[in-house]
Every structure is written in structure tokens, then in C-alpha cells.
Design a protein around this motif. Structure first.
Motif, PDB file in Angstrom:
ATOM      1  N   VAL A 175      16.123 -13.625   3.054  1.00 20.59           N
ATOM      2  CA  VAL A 175      16.339 -14.456   4.408  1.00 20.59           C
ATOM      3  C   VAL A 175      14.901 -14.994   4.945  1.00 20.59           C
TER       4      VAL A 175
ATOM      5  N   VAL B  41      10.648 -21.318   4.404  1.00 21.26           N
ATOM      6  CA  VAL B  41      10.562 -22.624   3.982  1.00 21.26           C
ATOM      7  C   VAL B  41      10.913 -23.389   4.994  1.00 21.26           C
ATOM      8  N   THR B  42      11.996 -23.142   5.824  1.00 27.33           N
ATOM      9  CA  THR B  42      12.183 -24.028   7.190  1.00 27.33           C
ATOM     10  C   THR B  42      11.024 -24.240   8.012  1.00 27.33           C
TER      11      THR B  42
ATOM     12  N   GLN C  66      22.394 -22.660   4.354  1.00 32.07           N
ATOM     13  CA  GLN C  66      21.476 -23.291   3.983  1.00 32.07           C
ATOM     14  C   GLN C  66      21.688 -24.274   2.545  1.00 32.07           C
TER      15      GLN C  66
ATOM     16  N   THR D 297       8.474 -26.330   6.446  1.00 26.08           N
ATOM     17  CA  THR D 297       8.677 -27.866   6.423  1.00 26.08           C
ATOM     18  C   THR D 297       8.676 -28.442   8.186  1.00 26.08           C
ATOM     19  N   LEU D 298       8.854 -27.472   8.848  1.00 24.04           N
ATOM     20  CA  LEU D 298       8.810 -27.958  10.448  1.00 24.04           C
ATOM     21  C   LEU D 298       7.420 -28.115  10.838  1.00 24.04           C
TER      22      LEU D 298
ATOM     23  N   LYS E 199      15.121 -24.495  -3.066  1.00 27.62           N
ATOM     24  CA  LYS E 199      14.312 -25.302  -2.185  1.00 27.62           C
ATOM     25  C   LYS E 199      13.035 -25.188  -2.559  1.00 27.62           C
ATOM     26  N   PRO E 200      12.403 -26.312  -2.537  1.00 24.28           N
ATOM     27  CA  PRO E 200      11.134 -26.500  -3.157  1.00 24.28           C
ATOM     28  C   PRO E 200      10.236 -26.619  -2.089  1.00 24.28           C
TER      29      PRO E 200
ATOM     30  N   ILE F 151      13.788 -17.858   3.194  1.00 23.85           N
ATOM     31  CA  ILE F 151      14.369 -18.999   3.436  1.00 23.85           C
ATOM     32  C   ILE F 151      13.845 -19.529   4.586  1.00 23.85           C
ATOM     33  N   ILE F 152      13.632 -18.646   5.676  1.00 21.70           N
ATOM     34  CA  ILE F 152      13.095 -19.029   7.022  1.00 21.70           C
ATOM     35  C   ILE F 152      11.669 -19.600   6.955  1.00 21.70           C
TER      36      ILE F 152
END
Lengths: 304, 430
Positions: free
Chosen positions: A45, A51-52, A122, A55-56, A127-128, A48-49
């Protein structure tokens, strides 16, 4: 020779990550005596967070690497520890006094739930993320094989060491650490002495999740690809690391993590990469057969 | 607990707000934000309406739950106060009748749905899981050993049949005992090193063992065909009569002067697994009453006491492993024969988790509970095919909720098979 040193570096990096995850297992096992099966998924988790979050950051145009890293770490640690807290609260606390099997099964359920929750919300695709810290040092060249030390690897090792020191201080010197160790030794007695046991356990889960969150961020930055299924295998390996070092022992978890990381990278390099997971599982079985208390653990006395 | 009932509305609202904030924090990174690959790089997408819905559902759900809990807890307390005077061990004869009805239904099912291949196929799948559940029940329910790698024995059985039949031309019935024996051997091999371990360590080791078997099956291509698996495994025959269109060899349809139909085989496979499962049930119920079965339950309840009484704990646990593994192996042979194709894909960890969930949801040690749990876990996803994305999600959530709600399982409370029949003893074990 060059290959050997290169695998040493890779193995140490990998081992640092496993060690960070293993700390969560060891702490939770120490305090409530259950295997937090969902811990590997907490780590996922957090990956994944992150990655977000990464990107942000690039969407907002923040490009200073230390700032990005610090912000991503803070975001990942913050949200992931809420996840750690929620998992404990919903799946484990109601089963505090149930038989041993019940919390383990609800933990497996939680692990399945988290994994599929991320897959559904998601997306199932890998997710790269772009490389955050490019480049590295070329240490030396030996027989045409040059040994690299990436900056990311240095960062992972430094962060892990700093965290370990801070964490050991937290457990050995602060009042929370004392409460935590008291709950580990005897929960009933600790509660009689005015320690809020439930709260301490909640904080322990949050702390474990925070460490897993750091591991998640590191892995995202290091490998650059993350998907919803990375938690299972990483969780098992970190658990093996915790068992190898001795469940309940904090330095043991780190030592176990480093050993597992080294074994995995040497096994992949010299024997067969396909069977690297078999190597980990085989070690787990061998350790439990011959030294169930691990390298640094105390043997457990069975009470009637 | 009665204090919860008199909780003022303001406090309940405060509590719900608190939970709502947690839901918000949990939801932001997973529901509110997501990343998607849009031409070259990841882009952040926002889904605030979804997040708002989620938080709203959690907030009002919490309020309602609070009200329900305080309402019903009070009722329960009152009932307990009345019931305490007349505490008698409740016999549940309706369970026995339910079992008989279920059996009768299972027998007439292919006739009732003749021609409806889908129903019979699903029923066959349910029965495979019932059989696996009963097999695992020996290990988990009776002997109290948590096994997260049960699917390994299922795989051993399936691959035994797949390899023996395609390489050496062995038939279904010849392979069945051999595959069972192989699986039992693997059970002992796994059991031997892990006997010293306690419940949760054992779980992880068995999980590791299951994964080792799967990784070997994937990578040892010469032996197992690797990820491609084994194709064209022969189907079982009815005492040598094959289920084929009329041809040179004697066929089932020709022998009984029936018109050939593909449904014959489907129905035959259904009855075959029904018989295998029932044999398993009878076998396990008989074993429970033998000394070894009682020893299993004794070890489950208190290993230390068993040691003190001179029971050979090692032997008892190994026998449970071997028998559980053997039953899994039988189910594996049937699986391979039914599918005609096997690959490592069928033997992943989630399969083990499903079988374990069937045993646990059914109530460890309860034979009938396993049937209902298998029915629930196989039929529900079939009904909700549109929700196939959410299948495992709901599955995980159900596992957690049922454990929290009834840690002992749906049907059984861990009742010993035998107990000393005195009023005092009955009163002591409610």
C-alpha cells in the motif's frame, strides 16, 4: 571478484528493505504474539501511495530531489500508518482473546482484502515511475566487470541505518518504548500499572506500518516499478528475515533482513534466479527446524 | 455494556465523525487519487465524488451500527440473565436432518437438472471443494495444525495422475491409490521437520512448502511441462467403458444401448466426486471415533498434557498430516481427470486460502459446516459474475468479518467428539 562485490552491494540494499519490513513483524509478534500476515500488504500500500505522491510532485513541478523525497516519505508514512492502525482496529483487536488461529485467519483475510482493494481501486497494471536519483559511482573495474554503487543504494542504506538508530533510541530510551516493552513482557501486569495496553498496541502497529512505508518508498525509488502483488512475496521474505534473526528481537530482524538479502542476490547471481524464492523458503524451514528461536532470539518456554 | 446504550446522541455523532475522518484518510490515497498511464507517463486522476460517497457510507454506517450494537447488546444481556438458570448443553438434532436433506438433494440433483450442464458442473466444483475441505479438516479442525499449503497435496495428486496417465498410460482407478500414497508421503515429508513448531510458525512453513512445490512445477519444465502444464489427460472410464462417441472400443453409451450424449460424462463425473466425497466423510467420521482420532483432538486441545500422558504426539500429528494429504491427493486426481488439463496456475496460494477459509468458515471440526461454506464460497462468486473484479475483495472482507463475528466458525463450536456423560461434566461444558 567484481561480480561478488556487486552482489554484496545489491544484497545489502535489498536486505535493508527486508529488514525494515521485518521490524514490523517482529514488533507485532513481540507484543501480541501473532503473525501480522497483512504486513507485507501494508508495505505494498505504501509503495502505491508513494507512486501517487511522486506523480503529484512532478505534476506540481517540485523538482528538488531532497524535498521530493522528504515530502513523499512524510505522505507515505502518514497515510500508511493510518492503514496500520485501521487494520489492527478492525481485524485484530476484536480477536485479542480468541484462539491463536482466529487472528491469523483474519490476518490472511485482511491481506487478501488489501491486495484486491488496491487492484480494484488503483488498477492491476504495473506502475512505472521515472528515476528520481539517477547515476552512481563506479567503484572499480576488475577483469572487464565494473562495479557500480548507485546513489539510490547509498540513500537506502543511509536511511535504513539512521532509522535503525532512531528506532532503537525510541524503544530503549523513551517512555513509549518502556511501555511497549512492558506490554511485551506481560500485558496484564502492564495494564495494572496504568499503561493503556490497547493504545500501546495501536501505536506499535502504526510504527510498524511507518517502517514498512519507508521500505515501500525506497523500493519504489530503487526499482521504479510497483504493482498490487508485490506485498505477498516481500512479506514472506521479511517474515523469514524476522524468524532468522529471532522473532521479537529488533537487531535480529535487521540482521535477518541483511542475510536474506545477501542470500537472495548471491543465489540469483551464481545459482538460478528462478529458484531464489525456493532458497528463502528452504532457509525458513531449516532455521525453524534447527534453531526455532533464530540467531538472536531467546528460546520460548512453553507454559501450561 | 449498558452504558453504551445510554450514550447521548452527541457522543455517537462524535464517534461517527471520528470514524469518518479515518475513512477519509484511508480513502484519499486509494479512492480519491489514482494514477493512470496516459501517453508516456503516469498522470494523477482524482475521484472526489467516489471518496465523498465512501466517507458518507462509513459515517452513516457507523451511526447505524452503533445504534444496532447498543440495542441488541442490551437484549442479549437480558436474555443471558434469564438463560443462566437453565443452562443445558444444547443438542442440535436439526443439524443431522439438514445433513440428510443435503445428501438427498445432492443425489437427485443431476436428475432434477438433467441437461443443464452448467448446474452440474458447478455442483461438481462445489463437491471438489467439499472433499478438499473435509481433507483439510482432519489437519486443521481435528488435529489443530494450521496448514496454509494444502494446495501442494492437491497438486501432487493432480500431477501424479497427469504424469502417470500421459507417460505410462495408467488409468484413473489404478492411479488413485498411488497418487494418494504420494500425497501422504509428501505430507509426512512436510510434517516431519515442522512438528516442533507452534500454530502460526507452522502456518508460514506450510505456506512456504506450498510455494516451493508451485515454483518447482513452474520451472522444472522437463518434468512438469512448466507453465504450459500437462495436456490431454485421459478421462476416467466407467469400469472400462469410455465416454466417447461410438467407435472401436466399447463405450458407455453403446453398452447400455443409450444414445451418445456428452452429458453422460458430466453426470458420471458428478457422481464420482459425490461418492469420493462421501467416502471421505465416512472415513473421517470413523477415524474420529478411533483412538487415533481422539488423540488428534486431544493434541489439539492440549499438547503438553498429551505428552505428559505418554501419547506419541509426533506420531499423532504425522498421521493427521498423512491422512489429510492423502485426501487432498485423491481430490487432485479427480481434478486432473475432470479438467483434462493441469498447470501450476491452479495451485496458487489463494487456492489454499480458499480451502482454509471453507474449513474455518464452516467451523473447524464440523463436517456439515464445510459443505455449507463450500457452497457459499463457490456459488456466491458464480452468482455474482458481474462483480468478478470484487470477488476476492469481498472474499477477504468476509473472512475478516466472519472471524470477528464468530471466531469459532459458522456451525461448530469446538465440541469434543466424546465427553464424559455426567450432569456435572455437561454443566461444565456449555
Amino acid at each position: 571478484m567484481g561480480q561478488f562485490i556487486q552482489q554484496l552491494i545489491n544484497g545489502l540494499t535489498l536486505g535493508a528493505v527486508y529488514g525494515l519490513i521485518a521490524l514490523g513483524y517482529t514488533m507485532v509478534y513481540g507484543i501480541i504474539g501473532m503473525i501480522n500476515f497483512a504486513h507485507g500488504d501494508i508495505y505494498m500500500v505504501s509503495a502505491i501511495i508513494s507512486v501517487t505522491a511522486l506523480t503529484l510532485m512532478s505534476a506540481f513541478g517540485i523538482s528538488s530531489v531532497p524535498l521530493v523525497l522528504a515530502l513523499v516519505l512524510i505522505i507515505a508514512i502518514g497515510f500508511t500508518s493510518v492503514y496500520g492502525w485501521a487494520v489492527e482496529r478492525t481485524a485484530y483487536r476484536p480477536l485479542r482473546n480468541a484462539s491463536r488461529l482466529a487472528p491469523l485467519i483474519s490476518a490472511i483475510g485482511m491481506s487478501i482484502f488489501l491486495q484486491n482493494m488496491v487492484q480494484v481501486s488503483q488498477g492491476a497494471r504495473v506502475k512505472p515511475v521515472p528515476t528520481l536519483i539517477p547515476g552512481g559511482l563506479e567503484l572499480f573495474t576488475h577483469n572487464g566487470f565494473s562495479v557500480h554503487l548507485a546513489y539510490t543504494q547509498i540513500m537506502i542504506c543511509v536511511v535504513t541505518v539512521v532509522l535503525m538508530v532512531a528506532f532503537t533510541g525510541l524503544i530503549t530510551r523513551t517512555s513509549f518504548g518502556r511501555q511497549q516493552r512492558a506490554c511485551e513482557q506481560d500485558r496484564t501486569m502492564a495494564s495494572l500499572l496504568g499503561i493503556d495496553v490497547d493504545k500501546t498496541i495501536s501505536y506499535t502497529f502504526m510504527l510498524g506500518a511507518a517502517l514498512a512505508a519507508v521500505a515501500g518508498v525506497m523500493v519504489t525509488v530503487y526499482y521504479g516499478v510497483v504493482d498490487f502483488s508485490i506485498g505477498f512475496v516481500a512479506g514472506i521474505k521479511a517474515f523469514t528475515a524476522a524468524v532468522l534473526g529471532g522473532v521479537g528481537s529488533l537487531p535480529g530482524a535487521m540482521l535477518g533482513g541483511v542475510l536474506i538479502g545477501l542470500i537472495e542476490s548471491y543465489w540469483s547471481a551464481y545459482l538460478s534466479p528462478e529458484y531464489k524464492d525456493v532458497a528463502t523458503f528452504a532457509i525458513l524451514i531449516l532455521v525453524l527446524m534447527f534453531r526455532p528461536s533464530g540467531l538472536l532470539g531467546r528460546p520460548e518456554v512453553e507454559k501450561v | 455494556m449498558s452504558a453504551a446504550h445510554s450514550l447521548p446522541l452527541a457522543d455517537r455523532l462524535k464517534d461517527a465523525v471520528r470514524i469518518g475522518i479515518v475513512a477519509l484518510l484511508l480513502g484519499i490515497p486509494m479512492l480519491g487519487l489514482t494514477t493512470a498511464d496516459q501517453g508516456g507517463g503516469l498522470q494523477v486522476l482524482t475521484r472526489w465524488p467516489l471518496l465523498a460517497q465512501f466517507v458518507g457510507v462509513v459515517f452513516f454506517g457507523r451511526l447505524i451500527l452503533q445504534w444496532l450494537v447498543s440495542h441488541f447488546q442490551l437484549r442479549k444481556l437480558q436474555r443471558q440473565r434469564v438463560a443462566a438458570k437453565t443452562a443445558v448443553v444444547q443438542q442440535r438434532p436439526w443439524l443431522k436432518w439438514l445433513g440428510r436433506v443435503a445428501l438427498a438433494f445432492a443425489i437427485v440433483l443431476p436428475m432434477a437438472f438433467s441437461g443443464n450442464r452448467y448446474v452440474i458442473d458447478t455442483a461438481t466444483t462445489v463437491l471438489i471443494y467439499v472433499m478438499l475441505g473435509w481433507g483439510l479438516n482432519v489437519v486443521v479442525g481435528l488435529a489443530g495444525l494450521l496448514d496454509l499449503g494444502y494446495v501442494a497435496f492437491y497438486a501432487v495428486g493432480a500431477y501424479s495422475y497427469g504424469l502417470l496417465s500421459t507417460l505410462f498410460g495408467w488409468g484413473f482407478w489404478e492411479t488413485l491409490p498411488v497418487a494418494g500414497g504420494m500425497a501422504a508421503l509428501f505430507g509426512v515429508l512436510l510434517g516431519w521437520p515442522t512438528l516442533r513448531l507452534r500454530g502460526d510458525y507452522l502456518a508460514i512453513v506450510t505456506l512456504g512448502f506450498g510455494e516451493i512445490i508451485r515454483i518447482i512445477l513452474v520451472n522444472w519444465t522437463d518434468f512438469s511441462g512448466g507453465p504450459n502444464g500437462i495436456n490431454s489427460i485421459p478421462r476416467p472410464s466407467f469400469f472400462g467403458l469410455e465416454f466417447k462417441p461410438p467407435g472401436d472400443t466399447p463405450t458407455f453409451a453403446a453398452f447400455f444401448h443409450l444414445e451418445y450424449s456428452a452429458d453422460h460424462r458430466v453426470t458420471f463425473l458428478y457422481y464420482l466426486i459425490l461418492v469420493l466425497a462421501l467416502l471421505t466423510n465416512v472415513f473421517v467420521s470413523r477415524l474420529r471415533r478411533l483412538p487415533v482420532g481422539m488423540a488428534w483432538e486431544a493434541v489439539r486441545e492440549d499438547e503438553l498434557a498429551c505428552k505428559a500422558l505418554g501419547i506419541n504426539v509426533t506420531g499423532v500429528k504425522l498421521s493427521a498430516y498423512a491422512i489429510g494429504a492423502m485426501l487432498g491427493g485423491f481430490a487432485g486426481v479427480f481434478f486432473a481427470a475432470r479438467q483434462g488439463f493441469i498447470s501450476p496456475e491452479s495451485f496458487v496460494f489463494s487456492e489454499s486460502a480458499t480451502i482454509l477459509a471453507i474449513v474455518v468458515l464452516g467451523g473447524r471440526g464440523s463436517q456439515l459446516g464445510v459443505v455449507f461454506a463450500a457452497l457459499l464460497l463457490v456459488v456466491l462468486p458464480e452468482l455474482g459474475r458481474d462483480f468478478s473484479d470484487y470477488r476476492m475483495l469481498l472474499f477477504g472482507a468476509a473472512m475478516v468479518l466472519i472471524m470477528v463475528w464468530r471466531p469459532g466458525g459458522l456451525v461448530a463450536r469446538r465440541e469434543p467428539t466424546i465427553q464424559i456423560d455426567t450432569p456435572a461434566a455437561q454443566g461444565a461444558t456449555p
